[in-house]
Design a protein around this motif. Structure first.
Motif, PDB file in Angstrom:
ATOM      1  N   SER A  17     -30.378  40.962 -22.594  1.00 37.71           N
ATOM      2  CA  SER A  17     -30.308  41.079 -24.072  1.00 37.71           C
ATOM      3  C   SER A  17     -29.169  42.213 -24.219  1.00 37.71           C
ATOM      4  CB  SER A  17     -31.236  41.229 -24.685  1.00 37.71           C
ATOM      5  OG  SER A  17     -32.313  40.163 -24.758  1.00 37.71           O
ATOM      6  N   GLY A  18     -28.111  41.969 -25.036  1.00 36.15           N
ATOM      7  CA  GLY A  18     -27.227  42.960 -25.454  1.00 36.15           C
ATOM      8  C   GLY A  18     -25.990  42.851 -24.599  1.00 36.15           C
ATOM      9  N   ASP A  19     -25.914  42.205 -23.513  1.00 33.00           N
ATOM     10  CA  ASP A  19     -24.867  41.651 -22.676  1.00 33.00           C
ATOM     11  C   ASP A  19     -23.507  40.921 -23.383  1.00 33.00           C
ATOM     12  OD1 ASP A  19     -25.697  43.156 -20.636  1.00 33.00           O
ATOM     13  OD2 ASP A  19     -26.275  41.574 -19.341  1.00 33.00           O
ATOM     14  N   ASP A  20     -22.456  40.876 -22.995  1.00 34.76           N
ATOM     15  CA  ASP A  20     -21.518  40.042 -23.514  1.00 34.76           C
ATOM     16  C   ASP A  20     -21.816  38.399 -23.004  1.00 34.76           C
ATOM     17  OD1 ASP A  20     -19.366  38.419 -24.112  1.00 34.76           O
ATOM     18  OD2 ASP A  20     -17.770  40.095 -23.670  1.00 34.76           O
ATOM     19  N   LEU A  21     -22.703  37.768 -23.884  1.00 40.64           N
ATOM     20  CA  LEU A  21     -23.204  36.467 -23.385  1.00 40.64           C
ATOM     21  C   LEU A  21     -22.049  35.364 -23.245  1.00 40.64           C
ATOM     22  CD1 LEU A  21     -26.632  36.461 -25.363  1.00 40.64           C
ATOM     23  CD2 LEU A  21     -25.981  37.443 -22.996  1.00 40.64           C
ATOM     24  N   GLU A  22     -20.976  35.588 -24.176  1.00 38.11           N
ATOM     25  CA  GLU A  22     -19.738  34.784 -23.876  1.00 38.11           C
ATOM     26  C   GLU A  22     -19.206  35.042 -22.531  1.00 38.11           C
ATOM     27  OE1 GLU A  22     -17.354  31.694 -24.870  1.00 38.11           O
ATOM     28  OE2 GLU A  22     -18.843  32.738 -26.641  1.00 38.11           O
ATOM     29  N   ALA A  23     -18.956  36.028 -22.198  1.00 38.67           N
ATOM     30  CA  ALA A  23     -18.434  36.390 -20.776  1.00 38.67           C
ATOM     31  C   ALA A  23     -19.332  35.968 -19.696  1.00 38.67           C
ATOM     32  CB  ALA A  23     -18.221  37.950 -20.579  1.00 38.67           C
ATOM     33  N   ALA A  24     -20.812  36.043 -19.813  1.00 40.44           N
ATOM     34  CA  ALA A  24     -21.485  35.490 -19.020  1.00 40.44           C
ATOM     35  C   ALA A  24     -21.370  33.999 -18.641  1.00 40.44           C
ATOM     36  CB  ALA A  24     -23.124  35.874 -19.335  1.00 40.44           C
ATOM     37  N   PHE A  25     -21.177  33.228 -19.829  1.00 46.64           N
ATOM     38  CA  PHE A  25     -21.063  31.759 -19.959  1.00 46.64           C
ATOM     39  C   PHE A  25     -19.581  31.618 -19.190  1.00 46.64           C
ATOM     40  CE2 PHE A  25     -24.710  29.882 -21.988  1.00 46.64           C
ATOM     41  CZ  PHE A  25     -24.589  28.549 -21.411  1.00 46.64           C
ATOM     42  N   ASP A  26     -18.763  32.390 -19.341  1.00 45.81           N
ATOM     43  CA  ASP A  26     -17.284  32.084 -18.836  1.00 45.81           C
ATOM     44  C   ASP A  26     -17.341  32.221 -17.446  1.00 45.81           C
ATOM     45  OD1 ASP A  26     -16.089  31.642 -21.078  1.00 45.81           O
ATOM     46  OD2 ASP A  26     -15.159  33.712 -21.339  1.00 45.81           O
ATOM     47  N   SER A  27     -18.165  33.295 -16.849  1.00 45.62           N
ATOM     48  CA  SER A  27     -18.360  33.506 -15.509  1.00 45.62           C
ATOM     49  C   SER A  27     -19.152  32.478 -14.554  1.00 45.62           C
ATOM     50  CB  SER A  27     -19.154  34.842 -15.115  1.00 45.62           C
ATOM     51  OG  SER A  27     -20.648  34.570 -15.439  1.00 45.62           O
ATOM     52  N   ILE A  28     -19.555  31.532 -15.311  1.00 40.19           N
ATOM     53  CA  ILE A  28     -20.265  30.168 -14.621  1.00 40.19           C
ATOM     54  C   ILE A  28     -19.559  28.891 -14.949  1.00 40.19           C
ATOM     55  CG2 ILE A  28     -22.515  31.248 -14.427  1.00 40.19           C
ATOM     56  CD1 ILE A  28     -23.339  29.210 -16.542  1.00 40.19           C
ATOM     57  N   GLY A  29     -18.341  28.961 -15.665  1.00 40.34           N
ATOM     58  CA  GLY A  29     -17.490  27.828 -16.166  1.00 40.34           C
ATOM     59  C   GLY A  29     -17.738  27.336 -17.384  1.00 40.34           C
TER      60      GLY A  29
END
Length: 357
Positions: free
Chosen positions: A163-175
């Motif tokens: 929680s608090g991470d850039d979740l959009e970036a996390a999703f981008d990192s897995i495609g």
């Protein structure tokens, strides 16, 4: 199933290192091996009687392959299910078949299936957007491991999030593909049970190994795993349940987390021979590759008695390029014949044996 006589043709879908070791085991038992895999000279093709250089979706090649082989198996779980269905429609015998293959190809489907047959897993939630990921994190304690539902292996297609991470970036990192969030499990150790099931339903399980991962990649497997007989018996029963419920024929591996109190939670399973079982040819009376060939050919399963204490270490990237004289002379080295030693790529393994205590 009538046992195949020596001289029969066993087909393998896939040309990687697992196919290579399966082909070598089959040849030792007197079978001819045909490998269907795209590429000019994949590792398995170079130890096989014939290589079919074709895409897994090439129906003309699949039909000819079905006609040439007495039984067909596969070496990894991302073979298209539609290709196996087509081979079956052509009249081929395919082991393990589609149930375990299709179930293992989607992490959400896999976990739901494991839970349905009474095998517990850690908590998880399907997620398909950053918004759903935020909600799942709140539900699962604020942190977890985001994984693609399909494909992804050896640490690829996953990201640690909280929680608090850039979740959009996390999703981008897995495609930005459909995914699953797995809650972190406070495990004491990881083990895997490699088990074989014959066409008639008989099973034989190897001793579980204790596994150590780094960066999502298996680094070492050690047997014995150091657990009590009771925990080992329960782990083996879970693997037997999985093999029977899927109607699997051949070898499969069930990876488990072991909690401090001995609770077992499944991580995932592989419907094939497995990296954590690479020690078995040197450590047991029958290794996993021969055992798989025996099962798919309808032969009796071999004894799986472990005769050594063993440690298997993967050789990644340039680790496999060490000069032969640098290896421990008492160790058994297996190299996979891959052309490029890319960082993190599994290039081989080494097994060290000591007398059983």
């Amino acid at each position: 199933m009538t046992p195949l006589p020596a001289g029969s043709v066993i087909g393998i879908l896939g040309g990687g290192q697992l196919g290579r070791m399966l082909a070598s085991a089959a040849a030792r038992l007197g079978f001819d091996v045909h490998v269907l895999a795209p590429g000019e000279a994949p590792p398995a093709a170079r130890v096989a009687a014939k290589h079919w250089n074709a895409a897994y979706e090439d129906e003309a090649a699949l039909k000819a392959f079905a006609e040439a082989c007495d039984v067909i198996t596969y070496e990894f779980e991302n073979i298209p299910v539609a290709s196996v269905d087509y081979l079956l429609a052509c009249g081929a015998i395919v082991h393990p078949g589609t149930k375990s293959l299709e179930t293992s190809q989607d992490r959400l489907t896999e976990k739901r299936f494991l839970n349905e047959i009474g095998i517990e897993t850690g908590s998880y939630a399907p997620v398909s957007s950053p918004e759903e990921l935020k909600t799942a994190l709140e539900t699962l304690g604020g942190e977890g491991l985001l994984k693609t539902r399909r494909e992804g292996y050896d640490g690829k297609g996953q990201a640690s999030v909280k929680s608090g991470d850039d979740l959009e970036a996390a999703f981008d990192s897995i495609g930005h593909v459909p995914a699953i969030l797995e809650a972190f499990v406070p495990f004491e150790r990881e083990i895997s049970v490699v088990i074989a099931r014959a066409p008639g339903g008989a099973t034989a399980a190897f001793d579980p190994s204790m596994n150590d991962h780094s960066g999502g990649i298996l680094r070492t497997s050690i047997a014995p795993c150091g657990l009590s007989e009771g925990v080992i018996a329960r782990a083996t029963r879970l693997a037997e349940t999985l093999a029977q419920e899927t109607g699997h024929v051949g070898v499969l591996a069930l990876e488990l987390f072991v909690l401090e109190d001995g609770t077992l939670l499944a991580n995932e399973f592989a419907p094939r021979v497995h990296n954590s079982g690479h020690w078995t040819p040197e450590g047991c009376l029958t290794g996993q590759f021969e055992q798989h060939i025996r099962a798919v050919a309808g032969w009796p399963l071999g004894p799986v008695t472990r005769v050594f204490e063993v440690e298997m270490q993967n050789l990644l990237g340039e680790e496999a390029l060490a000069p032969p004289e640098s290896y421990d002379p008492d160790a058994v080295v297996t190299l996979y014949g891959k052309r490029d030693a890319k960082p993190g790529r599994k290039m081989g393994h080494v097994v060290r044996r000591t007398a059983k205590a």
